[in-house]
Design a protein around this motif. Structure first.
Motif, PDB file in Angstrom:
ATOM      1  N   PHE A   1      14.944  11.617 -40.252  1.00 13.42           N
ATOM      2  CA  PHE A   1      15.685  12.921 -40.055  1.00 13.42           C
ATOM      3  C   PHE A   1      16.457  12.803 -41.285  1.00 13.42           C
ATOM      4  O   PHE A   1      16.853  13.875 -41.932  1.00 13.42           O
ATOM      5  N   ASP A   2      17.340  11.564 -41.946  1.00 12.24           N
ATOM      6  CA  ASP A   2      18.161  11.672 -42.696  1.00 12.24           C
ATOM      7  C   ASP A   2      18.071  10.340 -43.635  1.00 12.24           C
ATOM      8  O   ASP A   2      19.296   9.383 -43.709  1.00 12.24           O
ATOM      9  N   ASP A   3      17.194   9.955 -44.204  1.00 11.20           N
ATOM     10  CA  ASP A   3      16.379   8.674 -45.401  1.00 11.20           C
ATOM     11  C   ASP A   3      16.530   9.166 -46.385  1.00 11.20           C
ATOM     12  O   ASP A   3      15.623  10.584 -46.608  1.00 11.20           O
ATOM     13  N   PRO A   4      17.420   9.171 -46.943  1.00 13.54           N
ATOM     14  CA  PRO A   4      17.603   9.338 -48.572  1.00 13.54           C
ATOM     15  C   PRO A   4      15.869   8.889 -49.683  1.00 13.54           C
ATOM     16  O   PRO A   4      15.709   9.420 -50.602  1.00 13.54           O
ATOM     17  N   ASP A   5      15.989   7.722 -49.235  1.00 14.14           N
ATOM     18  CA  ASP A   5      14.036   7.828 -49.938  1.00 14.14           C
ATOM     19  C   ASP A   5      13.653   8.815 -49.541  1.00 14.14           C
ATOM     20  O   ASP A   5      12.672   8.320 -50.620  1.00 14.14           O
ATOM     21  N   TRP A   6      13.336   9.798 -49.355  1.00  9.54           N
ATOM     22  CA  TRP A   6      12.233  10.285 -48.984  1.00  9.54           C
ATOM     23  C   TRP A   6      11.797  11.645 -49.244  1.00  9.54           C
ATOM     24  O   TRP A   6      13.189  12.832 -49.091  1.00  9.54           O
ATOM     25  N   ASN A   7      11.825  12.444 -49.848  1.00  2.00           N
ATOM     26  CA  ASN A   7      11.203  13.655 -50.435  1.00  2.00           C
ATOM     27  C   ASN A   7      11.183  14.394 -49.921  1.00  2.00           C
ATOM     28  O   ASN A   7       9.303  14.360 -49.666  1.00  2.00           O
ATOM     29  N   TYR A   8      11.439  15.304 -48.931  1.00  2.00           N
ATOM     30  CA  TYR A   8      11.012  16.359 -48.592  1.00  2.00           C
ATOM     31  C   TYR A   8      10.393  17.124 -48.442  1.00  2.00           C
ATOM     32  O   TYR A   8       9.215  17.513 -48.226  1.00  2.00           O
ATOM     33  N   ARG A   9      10.276  17.431 -49.801  1.00  2.00           N
ATOM     34  CA  ARG A   9       9.901  18.802 -50.348  1.00  2.00           C
ATOM     35  C   ARG A   9       8.468  18.602 -50.488  1.00  2.00           C
ATOM     36  O   ARG A   9       7.609  19.503 -50.146  1.00  2.00           O
ATOM     37  N   ASP A  10       8.195  17.351 -51.574  1.00  4.37           N
ATOM     38  CA  ASP A  10       6.886  17.199 -51.557  1.00  4.37           C
ATOM     39  C   ASP A  10       6.014  16.894 -50.539  1.00  4.37           C
ATOM     40  O   ASP A  10       4.658  17.007 -50.653  1.00  4.37           O
ATOM     41  N   TYR A  11       6.619  15.767 -49.031  1.00  2.00           N
ATOM     42  CA  TYR A  11       5.691  16.063 -47.702  1.00  2.00           C
ATOM     43  C   TYR A  11       5.675  16.781 -47.282  1.00  2.00           C
ATOM     44  O   TYR A  11       4.780  16.652 -47.000  1.00  2.00           O
ATOM     45  N   ALA A  12       5.919  18.393 -47.667  1.00  2.00           N
ATOM     46  CA  ALA A  12       6.333  18.686 -47.436  1.00  2.00           C
ATOM     47  C   ALA A  12       5.349  20.134 -47.296  1.00  2.00           C
ATOM     48  O   ALA A  12       4.229  20.467 -46.853  1.00  2.00           O
TER      49      ALA A  12
ATOM     50  N   LEU B   1      20.599  18.896 -39.798  1.00  4.84           N
ATOM     51  CA  LEU B   1      19.833  19.832 -40.003  1.00  4.84           C
ATOM     52  C   LEU B   1      19.727  21.011 -41.155  1.00  4.84           C
ATOM     53  O   LEU B   1      18.733  21.489 -42.352  1.00  4.84           O
ATOM     54  N   ILE B   2      20.687  21.101 -41.333  1.00  3.93           N
ATOM     55  CA  ILE B   2      21.497  21.170 -42.504  1.00  3.93           C
ATOM     56  C   ILE B   2      20.556  21.401 -44.025  1.00  3.93           C
ATOM     57  O   ILE B   2      20.445  21.669 -44.804  1.00  3.93           O
ATOM     58  N   ALA B   3      21.342  20.012 -44.433  1.00  2.71           N
ATOM     59  CA  ALA B   3      20.645  19.366 -45.413  1.00  2.71           C
ATOM     60  C   ALA B   3      19.090  19.511 -45.602  1.00  2.71           C
ATOM     61  O   ALA B   3      18.098  19.673 -46.339  1.00  2.71           O
ATOM     62  N   ARG B   4      18.088  19.002 -44.373  1.00  3.66           N
ATOM     63  CA  ARG B   4      16.658  19.321 -44.413  1.00  3.66           C
ATOM     64  C   ARG B   4      16.144  20.928 -44.994  1.00  3.66           C
ATOM     65  O   ARG B   4      15.845  20.633 -45.055  1.00  3.66           O
ATOM     66  N   MET B   5      17.099  21.535 -43.941  1.00  2.00           N
ATOM     67  CA  MET B   5      16.761  22.958 -44.324  1.00  2.00           C
ATOM     68  C   MET B   5      16.205  23.129 -45.292  1.00  2.00           C
ATOM     69  O   MET B   5      16.025  24.566 -45.870  1.00  2.00           O
ATOM     70  N   LYS B   6      17.121  22.682 -45.979  1.00  2.00           N
ATOM     71  CA  LYS B   6      17.653  23.173 -47.774  1.00  2.00           C
ATOM     72  C   LYS B   6      16.468  23.376 -48.877  1.00  2.00           C
ATOM     73  O   LYS B   6      15.840  24.038 -49.126  1.00  2.00           O
ATOM     74  N   ASP B   7      15.871  22.147 -48.075  1.00  2.00           N
ATOM     75  CA  ASP B   7      14.317  21.557 -48.788  1.00  2.00           C
ATOM     76  C   ASP B   7      13.359  22.579 -48.000  1.00  2.00           C
ATOM     77  O   ASP B   7      11.484  22.220 -48.650  1.00  2.00           O
ATOM     78  N   LEU B   8      13.063  22.881 -46.463  1.00  2.00           N
ATOM     79  CA  LEU B   8      11.984  22.980 -46.538  1.00  2.00           C
ATOM     80  C   LEU B   8      12.080  24.529 -45.309  1.00  2.00           C
ATOM     81  O   LEU B   8      12.930  25.104 -45.732  1.00  2.00           O
TER      82      LEU B   8
ATOM     83  N   LYS C   1       7.270  25.807 -41.200  1.00  2.00           N
ATOM     84  CA  LYS C   1       6.259  24.555 -41.908  1.00  2.00           C
ATOM     85  C   LYS C   1       6.745  23.779 -40.985  1.00  2.00           C
ATOM     86  O   LYS C   1       6.842  22.235 -41.368  1.00  2.00           O
ATOM     87  N   THR C   2       8.222  23.587 -40.076  1.00  2.00           N
ATOM     88  CA  THR C   2       8.946  22.818 -39.783  1.00  2.00           C
ATOM     89  C   THR C   2       9.100  22.439 -38.738  1.00  2.00           C
ATOM     90  O   THR C   2       9.459  23.955 -38.083  1.00  2.00           O
ATOM     91  N   ILE C   3       8.895  21.093 -37.708  1.00  2.00           N
ATOM     92  CA  ILE C   3       9.029  21.348 -36.035  1.00  2.00           C
ATOM     93  C   ILE C   3       9.670  19.707 -36.136  1.00  2.00           C
ATOM     94  O   ILE C   3      10.128  19.233 -37.134  1.00  2.00           O
ATOM     95  N   ILE C   4      11.009  20.233 -34.980  1.00  2.00           N
ATOM     96  CA  ILE C   4      11.847  19.604 -35.015  1.00  2.00           C
ATOM     97  C   ILE C   4      11.473  18.381 -33.874  1.00  2.00           C
ATOM     98  O   ILE C   4      11.390  19.132 -32.556  1.00  2.00           O
ATOM     99  N   ALA C   5      11.798  17.463 -33.994  1.00  3.58           N
ATOM    100  CA  ALA C   5      11.538  16.792 -32.756  1.00  3.58           C
ATOM    101  C   ALA C   5      12.985  16.427 -32.003  1.00  3.58           C
ATOM    102  O   ALA C   5      13.973  15.478 -33.140  1.00  3.58           O
ATOM    103  N   LEU C   6      12.743  15.997 -30.767  1.00  2.36           N
ATOM    104  CA  LEU C   6      13.852  15.331 -29.938  1.00  2.36           C
ATOM    105  C   LEU C   6      13.592  14.745 -29.479  1.00  2.36           C
ATOM    106  O   LEU C   6      13.036  14.254 -29.018  1.00  2.36           O
ATOM    107  N   GLY C   7      14.563  13.868 -29.627  1.00  2.00           N
ATOM    108  CA  GLY C   7      15.204  12.545 -28.921  1.00  2.00           C
ATOM    109  C   GLY C   7      15.003  12.432 -26.850  1.00  2.00           C
ATOM    110  O   GLY C   7      15.994  13.948 -26.944  1.00  2.00           O
ATOM    111  N   ASN C   8      14.806  12.037 -26.008  1.00  2.00           N
ATOM    112  CA  ASN C   8      15.373  11.955 -24.943  1.00  2.00           C
ATOM    113  C   ASN C   8      14.783  10.202 -24.197  1.00  2.00           C
ATOM    114  O   ASN C   8      13.657  10.457 -23.380  1.00  2.00           O
ATOM    115  N   TYR C   9      15.607   9.650 -24.085  1.00  2.00           N
ATOM    116  CA  TYR C   9      15.310   8.116 -24.035  1.00  2.00           C
ATOM    117  C   TYR C   9      17.023   7.685 -24.772  1.00  2.00           C
ATOM    118  O   TYR C   9      18.118   8.601 -24.914  1.00  2.00           O
ATOM    119  N   GLY C  10      17.353   6.595 -24.565  1.00  2.00           N
ATOM    120  CA  GLY C  10      18.502   5.480 -24.055  1.00  2.00           C
ATOM    121  C   GLY C  10      18.362   4.853 -24.958  1.00  2.00           C
ATOM    122  O   GLY C  10      16.627   3.763 -25.282  1.00  2.00           O
TER     123      GLY C  10
END
Length: 464
Positions: free
Chosen positions: A45-56, A90-97, A101-110
């Protein structure tokens, strides 16, 4: 196999690995697209090493894993997916996506952090609330992150802090993302979630808060207490209850209180006797294998328990009498060996009663021991396994589980394997996993390997 596509999830890909990973995704999409197969890639969700636009561009859908703000290896305890952290990323990611074509995976654990430990233990929602209940800890709702947490002290004086995600956190996250109209939401992971999440997953009715969110549905796992392989069902499942308060301006839940915690089946385990081993034989009697086993037990002066199938006992009543006369115990293993989880309860009663009456009429003895067919081990972890056991318990039977299953029932198993598997499990130092009840078979197939292994098994266990 008629799959519609593939979801790719390469964890912790380094910065140096990014060019090769991107090239792989591009080649994968090029190979799949002509066949009509979908390519989905799960990304942090928040790794600057990933080029989200290219992977999309190299996939049909990009799945944002919107959790692990704090994770098992984090230096500090904290929220798993704090609301502000979630919304900012979410705001940062949706600027590029592209939302469609985007699915948001939510956690439910601890995570359960132990003070001084190098890493935390991942826990399911149910494990978290059970820990809170058993330790009498109050589950609190952090107003800043809007994630629940609690702290407690274990019997060994270790200090624990548990942060987790539930259906309330999912509600707030879905509400925050709904304005983007993403392709959908995913869940990490099935089986660990707050079951109440299904009252909002896939629903467009998030205002007002659904009543289903206030009811905390009991979880999927069975809660075990104690050690040993004799089982007693203490309680049936019951739901819990939570209250929530909603911000009237935004519609987000800003307060949550656990009024009562849910509980699944609670099973007490007893009969732990370190240094003792109980040999049990299922599915007999058999005219070929049961006499051979009885001869060995007599020669070695070892008692055992035979969980008999009623129809086999009816066919060979002399073997039932011999088992009893030579000092062994009989147990009930039903009359026809059905899967009790797949038949009505009244037929379970009939299976048990018919076998009980047969044993009494043939031997003049009764039995209170019962092992359900297809009962995998000492931890019946499915409702379809627990309910038949509970029904037998209500008929005053003692449920006998097992921890040592050398799989002598499998084709081509060798005597060496039977002996080694049994000894290894019996020598386990952990009382939570150590076995003392051995499952063997005297019918139901070729038991030559069991016959050959039995004398060696007895000698090696005695030597320990």
């Amino acid at each position: 196999n008629k799959f519609g596509g593939v979801c790719v999830d390469f964890e912790e890909a380094t910065k140096d690995a990014q060019p090769n990973l991107l090239r792989f995704m591009q080649e994968l999409q090029a190979a799949f697209k002509p066949r009509g197969w979908i390519v989905v890639q799960a990304v942090p969700f928040d790794d600057p090493d990933w080029n989200y636009r290219d992977y999309a561009a190299a996939s049909d859908y990009l799945m944002l894993m919107a959790y692990d703000e704090h994770y098992a290896g984090s230096k500090d305890t904290g929220s798993i997916s704090g609301q502000s952290w979630y919304e900012q990323n979410l705001i940062a990611r949706m600027k590029d996506l592209t939302p469609a074509k985007t699915i948001i995976a939510l956690g439910n654990y601890g995570y359960n952090w132990t003070a001084g430990a190098s890493s935390a233990k991942e826990v399911s929602f149910q494990e978290a609330v059970i820990s809170a209940k058993d330790s009498e800890a109050e589950i609190k709702f952090d107003e800043t992150t809007r994630n629940p947490y609690f702290s407690y002290e274990e019997e060994d004086k270790s200090q624990h802090t548990v942060w987790f995600l539930d259906s309330v956190t999912a509600f707030n996250q879905i509400r925050a993302a709904s304005g983007y109209r993403p392709a959908g939401f995913a869940l990490w992971r099935l089986g660990s979630e707050d079951p109440s999440i299904w009252s909002i997953f896939g629903s467009d009715q998030l205002n007002p808060v659904p009543d289903g969110l206030k009811r905390i549905v009991y979880g999927y796992e069975v809660d075990f207490q104690g050690t040993g392989e004799l089982l007693r069902v203490l309680t049936r499942p019951h739901d819990g209850e939570r209250s929530v308060q909603t911000d009237q301006k935004t519609g987000f839940i800003n307060s949550e209180k656990y009024i009562s915690t849910p509980s699944s089946y609670v099973i007490e385990r007893t009969g732990d006797h370190p240094g003792s081993i109980a040999l049990t034989f299922d599915d007999g009697p058999d005219p070929e294998y049961t006499p051979a086993i009885l001869d060995i037990l007599k020669r070695e002066n070892v008692p055992a328990t035979f969980f008999v199938i009623g129809k086999n006992g009816q066919a060979y009543p002399d073997l039932l009498r011999r088992i009893v006369n030579e000092g062994h115990e009989l147990g009930n293993h039903t009359f026809t060996h059905p899967n009790l989880g797949e038949i009505p309860g009244r037929l379970t009663d009939l299976e048990l009663n018919a076998t009980q009456r047969l044993i009494e009429s043939v031997t003049g003895r009764s039995t209170v021991l019962f092992r359900p067919p297809y009962f995998g081990d000492a931890e019946a972890d499915k409702p379809e396994e627990v309910e038949p056991a509970l029904r037998a318990q209500q008929l005053n039977y003692i449920i006998v589980g097992l921890r040592i299953d050398p799989s002598d029932w499998k084709p081509n198993v060798t005597p060496d394997e039977i002996v080694q598997r049994t000894v290894d499990k019996a020598m386990d130092d952990n009382p939570e996993t150590r076995g003392q009840v051995v499952l063997l078979h005297d019918s139901g197939g070729d038991r030559a390997a069991t016959i050959e292994a039995l004398p060696r098994l007895i000698h090696e266990l005695r030597a320990k």
